[in-house]
Write a protein that holds these residues in place. Structure first.
Motif, PDB file in Angstrom:
ATOM      1  N   GLY A 164       0.939  -1.433   0.052  1.00 55.96           N
ATOM      2  CA  GLY A 164       0.163   0.379   0.192  1.00 55.96           C
ATOM      3  C   GLY A 164       1.207   1.403   0.218  1.00 55.96           C
ATOM      4  N   GLY A 165       2.073   1.288   0.420  1.00 54.13           N
ATOM      5  CA  GLY A 165       2.853   2.251   0.185  1.00 54.13           C
ATOM      6  C   GLY A 165       3.627   2.669  -1.165  1.00 54.13           C
ATOM      7  N   GLY A 166       3.508   2.478  -2.520  1.00 49.10           N
ATOM      8  CA  GLY A 166       3.825   2.348  -3.370  1.00 49.10           C
ATOM      9  C   GLY A 166       2.822   2.964  -4.575  1.00 49.10           C
ATOM     10  N   ASP A 167       2.318   3.431  -4.270  1.00 48.67           N
ATOM     11  CA  ASP A 167       0.668   4.173  -5.384  1.00 48.67           C
ATOM     12  C   ASP A 167       1.896   4.951  -5.875  1.00 48.67           C
ATOM     13  N   ASP A 168       1.820   5.125  -7.324  1.00 45.12           N
ATOM     14  CA  ASP A 168       2.273   6.840  -7.690  1.00 45.12           C
ATOM     15  C   ASP A 168       1.442   7.967  -6.613  1.00 45.12           C
ATOM     16  N   GLY A 169       0.535   7.776  -6.457  1.00 43.19           N
ATOM     17  CA  GLY A 169       0.112   9.213  -5.892  1.00 43.19           C
ATOM     18  C   GLY A 169       1.119   9.771  -4.056  1.00 43.19           C
ATOM     19  N   ASP A 170       1.399   7.976  -3.829  1.00 48.41           N
ATOM     20  CA  ASP A 170       1.991   8.491  -2.978  1.00 48.41           C
ATOM     21  C   ASP A 170       3.604   9.538  -2.382  1.00 48.41           C
ATOM     22  N   ARG A 171       3.596   9.617  -3.441  1.00 47.36           N
ATOM     23  CA  ARG A 171       4.675  10.581  -4.302  1.00 47.36           C
ATOM     24  C   ARG A 171       4.060  12.030  -2.969  1.00 47.36           C
ATOM     25  N   ASP A 172       3.288  12.130  -2.956  1.00 43.32           N
ATOM     26  CA  ASP A 172       2.726  13.379  -2.498  1.00 43.32           C
ATOM     27  C   ASP A 172       1.376  13.311  -2.085  1.00 43.32           C
ATOM     28  N   ILE A 173       0.790  12.712  -1.464  1.00 42.23           N
ATOM     29  CA  ILE A 173      -0.185  12.108  -0.843  1.00 42.23           C
ATOM     30  C   ILE A 173      -0.869  12.808   0.722  1.00 42.23           C
ATOM     31  N   LEU A 174       0.939  13.234   1.428  1.00 39.30           N
ATOM     32  CA  LEU A 174       0.769  13.318   2.593  1.00 39.30           C
ATOM     33  C   LEU A 174       0.626  15.481   2.150  1.00 39.30           C
ATOM     34  N   VAL A 175       1.505  16.261   0.854  1.00 33.92           N
ATOM     35  CA  VAL A 175       0.964  17.229   0.641  1.00 33.92           C
ATOM     36  C   VAL A 175      -0.358  17.521   0.301  1.00 33.92           C
ATOM     37  N   ARG A 176      -1.040  16.124   0.229  1.00 34.77           N
ATOM     38  CA  ARG A 176      -2.110  16.812  -0.686  1.00 34.77           C
ATOM     39  C   ARG A 176      -3.056  16.925   0.293  1.00 34.77           C
ATOM     40  N   SER A 177      -2.823  16.200   1.152  1.00 38.22           N
ATOM     41  CA  SER A 177      -4.007  16.138   2.156  1.00 38.22           C
ATOM     42  C   SER A 177      -3.385  17.344   3.731  1.00 38.22           C
ATOM     43  N   ALA A 178      -2.310  17.740   3.597  1.00 42.21           N
ATOM     44  CA  ALA A 178      -1.609  18.564   4.425  1.00 42.21           C
ATOM     45  C   ALA A 178      -2.486  19.973   4.085  1.00 42.21           C
ATOM     46  N   ARG A 179      -2.828  19.631   2.166  1.00 43.57           N
ATOM     47  CA  ARG A 179      -3.658  20.933   1.396  1.00 43.57           C
ATOM     48  C   ARG A 179      -4.827  20.935   2.012  1.00 43.57           C
ATOM     49  N   GLY A 180      -5.560  19.509   2.357  1.00 43.81           N
ATOM     50  CA  GLY A 180      -7.137  19.912   2.777  1.00 43.81           C
ATOM     51  C   GLY A 180      -8.285  18.789   1.706  1.00 43.81           C
ATOM     52  N   GLU A 181      -7.011  18.545   0.506  1.00 48.65           N
ATOM     53  CA  GLU A 181      -7.806  18.068  -0.317  1.00 48.65           C
ATOM     54  C   GLU A 181      -8.269  16.169   0.670  1.00 48.65           C
ATOM     55  N   VAL A 182      -9.201  15.554  -0.035  1.00 52.05           N
ATOM     56  CA  VAL A 182      -9.677  14.258   0.170  1.00 52.05           C
ATOM     57  C   VAL A 182      -8.335  13.877  -0.686  1.00 52.05           C
ATOM     58  N   THR A 183      -7.786  12.769  -0.124  1.00 51.06           N
ATOM     59  CA  THR A 183      -7.465  11.830  -0.550  1.00 51.06           C
ATOM     60  C   THR A 183      -7.691  10.141  -0.847  1.00 51.06           C
ATOM     61  N   GLU A 184      -6.791   8.906  -1.061  1.00 52.60           N
ATOM     62  CA  GLU A 184      -7.142   8.159  -1.430  1.00 52.60           C
ATOM     63  C   GLU A 184      -7.198   6.871  -0.545  1.00 52.60           C
ATOM     64  N   ARG A 185      -6.366   7.459   0.786  1.00 61.18           N
ATOM     65  CA  ARG A 185      -5.935   6.802   2.219  1.00 61.18           C
ATOM     66  C   ARG A 185      -5.622   7.878   3.204  1.00 61.18           C
ATOM     67  N   THR A 186      -5.156   7.753   3.673  1.00 61.78           N
ATOM     68  CA  THR A 186      -4.788   8.752   5.122  1.00 61.78           C
ATOM     69  C   THR A 186      -3.384   8.066   5.289  1.00 61.78           C
ATOM     70  N   PRO A 187      -2.741   9.407   5.290  1.00 62.57           N
ATOM     71  CA  PRO A 187      -1.445   9.103   4.812  1.00 62.57           C
ATOM     72  C   PRO A 187      -0.705   9.299   6.235  1.00 62.57           C
ATOM     73  N   VAL A 188       0.294   9.112   6.591  1.00 58.32           N
ATOM     74  CA  VAL A 188       1.231   8.811   7.838  1.00 58.32           C
ATOM     75  C   VAL A 188       2.311   9.281   7.735  1.00 58.32           C
ATOM     76  N   TRP A 189       2.978   9.993   9.133  1.00 58.40           N
ATOM     77  CA  TRP A 189       3.552   9.753   9.396  1.00 58.40           C
ATOM     78  C   TRP A 189       4.026  10.311  11.096  1.00 58.40           C
ATOM     79  N   LEU A 190       5.386  10.326  11.511  1.00 63.61           N
ATOM     80  CA  LEU A 190       4.689  10.535  13.052  1.00 63.61           C
ATOM     81  C   LEU A 190       6.090  10.948  13.717  1.00 63.61           C
ATOM     82  N   MET A 191       5.783  12.140  14.275  1.00 63.87           N
ATOM     83  CA  MET A 191       7.769  13.071  15.242  1.00 63.87           C
ATOM     84  C   MET A 191       8.111  11.787  16.201  1.00 63.87           C
ATOM     85  N   ARG A 192       9.160  13.337  15.684  1.00 63.05           N
ATOM     86  CA  ARG A 192      10.229  12.169  15.714  1.00 63.05           C
ATOM     87  C   ARG A 192      10.868  10.858  15.826  1.00 63.05           C
ATOM     88  N   GLN A 193       9.853  10.033  14.181  1.00 60.32           N
ATOM     89  CA  GLN A 193      10.336   9.335  13.921  1.00 60.32           C
ATOM     90  C   GLN A 193      11.535   8.836  13.879  1.00 60.32           C
TER      91      GLN A 193
END
Length: 409
Positions: free
Chosen positions: A49-78
């Protein structure tokens, strides 16, 4: 792969400033085998699930307020001490050497992404890093934390600081451009986003005024009270200077390759709602405005750690997304902020010490309460990954977030 190969070559062949030890030929081979294993693990994660073409900018699109194909994820202090690979550096080298040596900072930024495939790589650095641009000196001491030696308590002290408008970040923090430039290429190759970050003005002011971490910020609050009654405007002047520098520093990170900026109000728990509205909020808004006016298409996330008691005051920060800590229920946070404000968070970091089933359920619950997969929500913890967190637990969280399609799927 060219950039990673070059980086690994530098790490394996350079002096002690770039490697955790002087490796033997056998340990060099082990390091290379470990890297291959890491990349294989990342490929496996991508296949689930992490290699789709849209993964490159899914976090950016989500942060802009766009509805995305899934919920992206990152972690503070990852990028942190829960990882054994990270501790090979943190146990040997002081923090500033790690964060200001480009090859080392780059490697520490990439380790977690190679292992777990989050939707973003965040630069390994610190919110205090730009303080020397104003003439404020600091260090990070093991067992103590940040220690700031420059005293700022009076209007005269603030006046002696460097001019915030004229800071040349390439001259004062030259390593930032090299780190972000390399990470930008790595992020593109890894089909993911690059996250930059800054500390909010009140948090940096408090650290400076107190000189180190503080339980009650008494000196800071005394300055706030003096400012309120008009006997000294040092606090307002200091916050304004910091806001200008931080806004410009965020712009510098964007110009060096960052695609998203998170603003950390790490000491929001020290503020009452009134104090937040009077001091911290206007200064943070100014810093955010500087970034948004110069780079309107780059999303800015604002995170007030401990500020969930006054979430309603954060609706108009001027940022693109609000991150919330773990002390507020995600459904309640959505209700307070409203459905149109993109939201980030807020799994309790301690759940990562639980079972695989508990972690996966916490991920699903958080996503559901935020409105379902991809509904203007960026999954994160409600604080940073804690030291001692089992490494496999981070992978379980990331994998479940990428896998989850919703209650009815």
């Amino acid at each position: 792969m060219i950039f990673r190969t070059a980086l690994l070559a530098a790490l394996l062949s350079s002096s002690a400033a770039f490697a955790p030890s002087a490796p033997s030929s056998s340990s060099r081979g082990a390091a290379l085998r470990s890297t291959v294993a890491d990349e294989t693990a990342t490929s496996t994660s991508a296949a689930t699930g992490g290699g789709d073409d849209g993964d490159r900018d899914i976090l950016v699109r989500s942060a802009r307020g766009e509805v995305t194909e899934r919920t992206p994820v990152w972690l503070m202090r990852q990028a942190g001490r829960y990882m054994a690979a990270f501790r090979e550096y943190s146990d040997k080298y002081p923090f500033r050497e790690r964060s200001e040596t480009p090859a080392m900072a780059t490697e520490l930024s990439l380790q977690c992404h190679r292992a777990y495939g989050m939707d973003g790589i965040i630069m390994f650095s610190d919110i205090l890093t730009p303080l020397p641009t104003l003439g404020i000196e600091f260090d990070v001491v093991r067992g103590i934390g940040p220690v700031i030696s420059t005293e700022v308590k009076t209007e005269a002290d603030v006046a002696k600081l460097n001019d915030a408008e004229s800071v040349d970040f390439d001259e004062t923090v030259p390593f930032i451009r090299e780190i972000l430039g390399t990470l930008s290429k790595e992020a593109e190759e890894a089909n993911t986003s690059l996250i930059g970050f800054v500390g909010a003005p009140f948090t940096l002011a408090s650290y400076t005024i107190e000189g180190k971490s503080s339980k009650n910020c008494l000196d800071t609050k005394k300055m706030m009270m003096a400012d309120e009654e008009g006997s000294s405007k040092a606090m307002s002047a200091f916050l304004d200077k910091l806001a200008t520098m931080i806004g410009n520093y965020g712009c510098h990170q964007i110009e060096c390759g960052a695609q998203v900026i998170q603003v950390f109000e790490s000491w929001a728990h020290q503020l009452s709602p009134v104090q937040f509205a009077q001091f911290a909020k206007p200064a943070a808004q100014k810093a955010i405005k500087i970034m948004k006016e110069k780079h309107p298409d780059v999303p800015v996330i604002y995170f007030a750690n401990g500020g969930s008691s006054y979430l309603e005051l954060q609706r108009d920060m001027g940022c693109d997304m609000i991150a919330v800590d773990w002390s507020v229920d995600m459904a309640e946070a959505r209700k307070i902020l409203g459905p149109e404000i993109p939201i980030s968070g807020n799994v309790d970091p301690t759940i990562l010490f639980g079972s695989k089933e508990q972690i996966e359920q916490a991920v699903r619950d958080c996503i559901d309460k935020a409105g379902g997969p991809g509904n203007k929500h960026l999954l994160n913890l409600g604080h940073g990954v804690m030291q001692g967190t089992p490494e496999e637990a981070v992978g379980w969280l990331v994998d479940e977030c990428k896998r989850y399609k919703g209650k009815d799927a």
